[in-house]
Design a protein around this motif. Structure first.
Motif, PDB file in Angstrom:
ATOM      1  N   UNK A   1      -3.781  -4.647  -9.039  1.00  0.00           N
ATOM      2  CA  UNK A   1      -2.553  -3.891  -9.297  1.00  0.00           C
ATOM      3  C   UNK A   1      -2.799  -2.395  -9.107  1.00  0.00           C
ATOM      4  N   UNK A   2      -3.976  -1.919  -9.537  1.00  0.00           N
ATOM      5  CA  UNK A   2      -4.342  -0.518  -9.294  1.00  0.00           C
ATOM      6  C   UNK A   2      -4.291  -0.219  -7.801  1.00  0.00           C
ATOM      7  N   UNK A   3      -4.770  -1.153  -6.975  1.00  0.00           N
ATOM      8  CA  UNK A   3      -4.727  -0.965  -5.527  1.00  0.00           C
ATOM      9  C   UNK A   3      -3.302  -0.915  -4.997  1.00  0.00           C
ATOM     10  N   UNK A   4      -2.431  -1.770  -5.530  1.00  0.00           N
ATOM     11  CA  UNK A   4      -1.026  -1.762  -5.098  1.00  0.00           C
ATOM     12  C   UNK A   4      -0.383  -0.400  -5.318  1.00  0.00           C
ATOM     13  N   UNK A   5      -0.427   0.046  -6.573  1.00  0.00           N
ATOM     14  CA  UNK A   5       0.245   1.294  -6.906  1.00  0.00           C
ATOM     15  C   UNK A   5      -0.464   2.502  -6.297  1.00  0.00           C
ATOM     16  N   UNK A   6      -1.778   2.381  -6.120  1.00  0.00           N
ATOM     17  CA  UNK A   6      -2.495   3.445  -5.431  1.00  0.00           C
ATOM     18  C   UNK A   6      -2.010   3.597  -4.001  1.00  0.00           C
ATOM     19  N   UNK A   7      -1.776   2.475  -3.311  1.00  0.00           N
ATOM     20  CA  UNK A   7      -1.244   2.523  -1.941  1.00  0.00           C
ATOM     21  C   UNK A   7       0.134   3.174  -1.909  1.00  0.00           C
TER      22      UNK A   7
END
Length: 551
Positions: free
Chosen positions: A373-379
């Motif tokens: 999820x961190x990767x999703x919102x980071x993108x």
């Protein structure tokens, strides 16, 4: 409740809050935690080249923005400048993109906090940690700007000390100064190598694709750096301070970002299993991994705790930023009016409550994993930030055309950026190019991921919808170069400025240097608040084109 015309947001930040927050503002979970996936994807050289590339774009944006803001230090920063030199629809789209950028990163930081806690304990459900940090972040913001400033002062101090200490420690470990006396040198650049072969694609093509796959993660670390120039437009003596702030950004960029990823590439091979953020257990920060492998007991927990304060600090800043941005948009008439409601103490309670609700998106990590999820919102944050950079560069290109048509020589500007307009074209093209290729990996045969495609391309699709939709709905046309406003608004900001007394000793000179070189992130956020005055005040300020030097 009384009208918002009689209740104002209160400025409770002290100078020491503003200075230290802005220094620590360039350091965050993108560098501490996000580099784990970047190193795994691009290897030490691929990650380093990605940071250098995005850093060069950041410099182009800073120089471009600095030239405009030093001439026109008006409330609203790049959002107001977009209205003057492009059209109100461009300003509208940039404003909502700014709000979106600060809103969507809140659940990203909460997810990052859960990942960091997993270093110590994986038996407790991540919902507990997310809830605890969300309550702390909301409580800090509900106590007002003064409490927020104090908390950020402490958090930012920890981050600055931590990153400087890690750079020194990393160099010592690389040269064999750790407990195991293992001199690493460039060992991991030789084996497993400087680049991985992305998805097993052989040759230079696989290595190049590994580099391009790191660009979005690198952007996540840099997004927000441009606020130094925007904040400078709200500070005293902007014609002197903005060029200084831009020069000092180069130093911070080299020391914190480039130096940081260089150290990471030295100490940790890209084949290290703990770099995988998609798993929900174990140590994920490359720094923590390196210290643990060196055999230094106890220190990894201390460093991980410092990173945890960084995540909490960033989440608090995101809630503060997004709530004030929403308040400013409402005061400008482009968001529902009830978001302008203030308490007796000048707190935008409705806006804070609404923005805090986006923190619940972090609970998506309970099923998919907080690292994922961190990767999703980071993108999503990276793409929104890059779109803002694109918008700033386009605004400058129009700004320069207005100067030409109105016969205003660039040599008369308070600050003249180098290599213009080429830097602006480079910044606009490269920002947009990175946005377009950000999700290209999903098109590799057998690698389709719907979540990755949506999180990378949704922000890119929203911006033209906002711009063209608002433009056609309102019947807006581009501002003609001969009608661009280079004069209005200077008196308003100059009336609120004041000169500090000169430093009396070495300590005061050092403090003044820190303050002037790292103008506040929070001060830039107040930009949205001051911008709302255009809605309350109809009076136009007639300011001469020629500006005298500050007294």
């Amino acid at each position: 409740m009384r009208s918002t015309l009689t209740r104002k947001l209160r400025r409770q930040m002290k100078n020491r809050h503003i200075a230290m927050i802005s220094i620590g503002g360039v350091i965050g979970t993108g560098l501490f935690l996000g580099t784990a996936s970047g190193l795994q994807t691009g290897g030490p050289v691929g990650l380093l080249l990605a940071y250098i590339t995005v850093g060069s774009v950041c410099i182009a944006v800073m120089v471009t923005l600095g030239e405009m803001c030093s001439l026109l230090p008006i409330p609203g920063g790049h959002i107001s400048l977009a209205e003057r030199f492009v059209d109100p629809a461009w300003s509208f789209a940039l404003g909502w993109n700014y709000w979106y950028n600060w809103t969507i990163i809140l659940p990203a930081e909460l997810s990052a906090a859960a990942v960091l806690v997993n270093y110590w304990n994986t038996s407790v459900n991540n919902a507990v940690w997310i809830s605890i940090f969300l309550v702390v972040v909301v409580a800090i913001n509900l106590l007002g700007a003064g409490a927020y400033g104090e908390a950020e002062f402490v958090f930012a101090s920890i981050k600055v000390v931590t990153i400087i200490g890690l750079l020194i420690l990393g160099l010592v470990l690389d040269l064999g100064g750790g407990p195991n006396h293992d001199r690493i040198g460039f060992r991991y650049w030789r084996n497993p190598g400087p680049f991985p072969q992305y998805h097993g694609i052989p040759g230079s093509k696989g290595r190049f694709l590994a580099f391009t796959a790191c660009l979005t993660q690198a952007a996540f670390s840099f997004i927000g750096t441009e606020i130094v120039a925007i904040a400078g437009a709200e500070a005293k003596n902007p014609r002197r301070n903005i060029p200084k702030a831009i020069k000092r950004v180069y130093i911070r960029m080299l020391l914190f970002y480039i130096g940081g990823v260089w150290i990471i590439g030295w100490l940790v091979p890209f084949t290290e299993p703990d770099l995988n953020l998609k798993a929900s257990t174990g140590a994920k920060s490359p720094y923590v991994i390196a210290i643990r492998q060196a055999g230094i007991k106890g220190l990894p927990s201390v460093i991980n705790a410092a990173f945890l304060t960084s995540a909490c600090s960033a989440a608090s800043s995101q809630l503060y930023s997004s709530s004030r941005a929403l308040y400013g948009l409402a005061m400008n008439g482009v968001a529902p009016n009830f978001f302008t409601k203030l308490t007796r103490k000048g707190l935008p309670l409705v806006a804070i409550a609404f923005q805090a609700s986006f923190g619940f998106l972090a609970y998506m990590g309970l099923k998919e994993g907080s690292g994922r999820v961190f990767g999703w919102f980071g993108n999503m944050t990276s793409i929104a930030g890059l779109i803002s950079w694109f918008g700033i560069c386009v605004t400058y290109i129009r700004f320069r055309e207005g100067l030409r048509v109105q016969g205003i020589p660039r040599s008369s500007l308070p600050y003249v950026g180098f290599a213009q307009p080429y830097l602006a074209y480079y910044g606009a093209f490269t920002s947009l190019f990175i946005c377009i290729i950000s999700g290209w990996t999903v098109f590799i045969q057998g690698n389709w991921q719907t979540d990755f495609f949506v999180t990378n391309y949704l922000p890119l699709a929203l911006y033209p919808i906002l711009y063209f939709g608002y433009r056609f709905f309102k019947g807006i046309r581009l501002v003609k170069p001969e009608k661009m406003d280079f004069r209005t608004g200077l008196d308003e900001i100059e009336a609120a400025s004041y000169d500090d007394p000169p430093p009396r000793n070495v300590v005061e000179r050092v403090w003044m240097w820190l303050y002037l070189t790292t103008l506040a992130r929070c001060n830039a956020l107040v930009t949205m608040i001051v911008l709302c005055k255009k809605k309350e005040q109809k009076e136009k300020w007639d300011v001469p084109t020629k500006h005298e030097d500050d007294r």
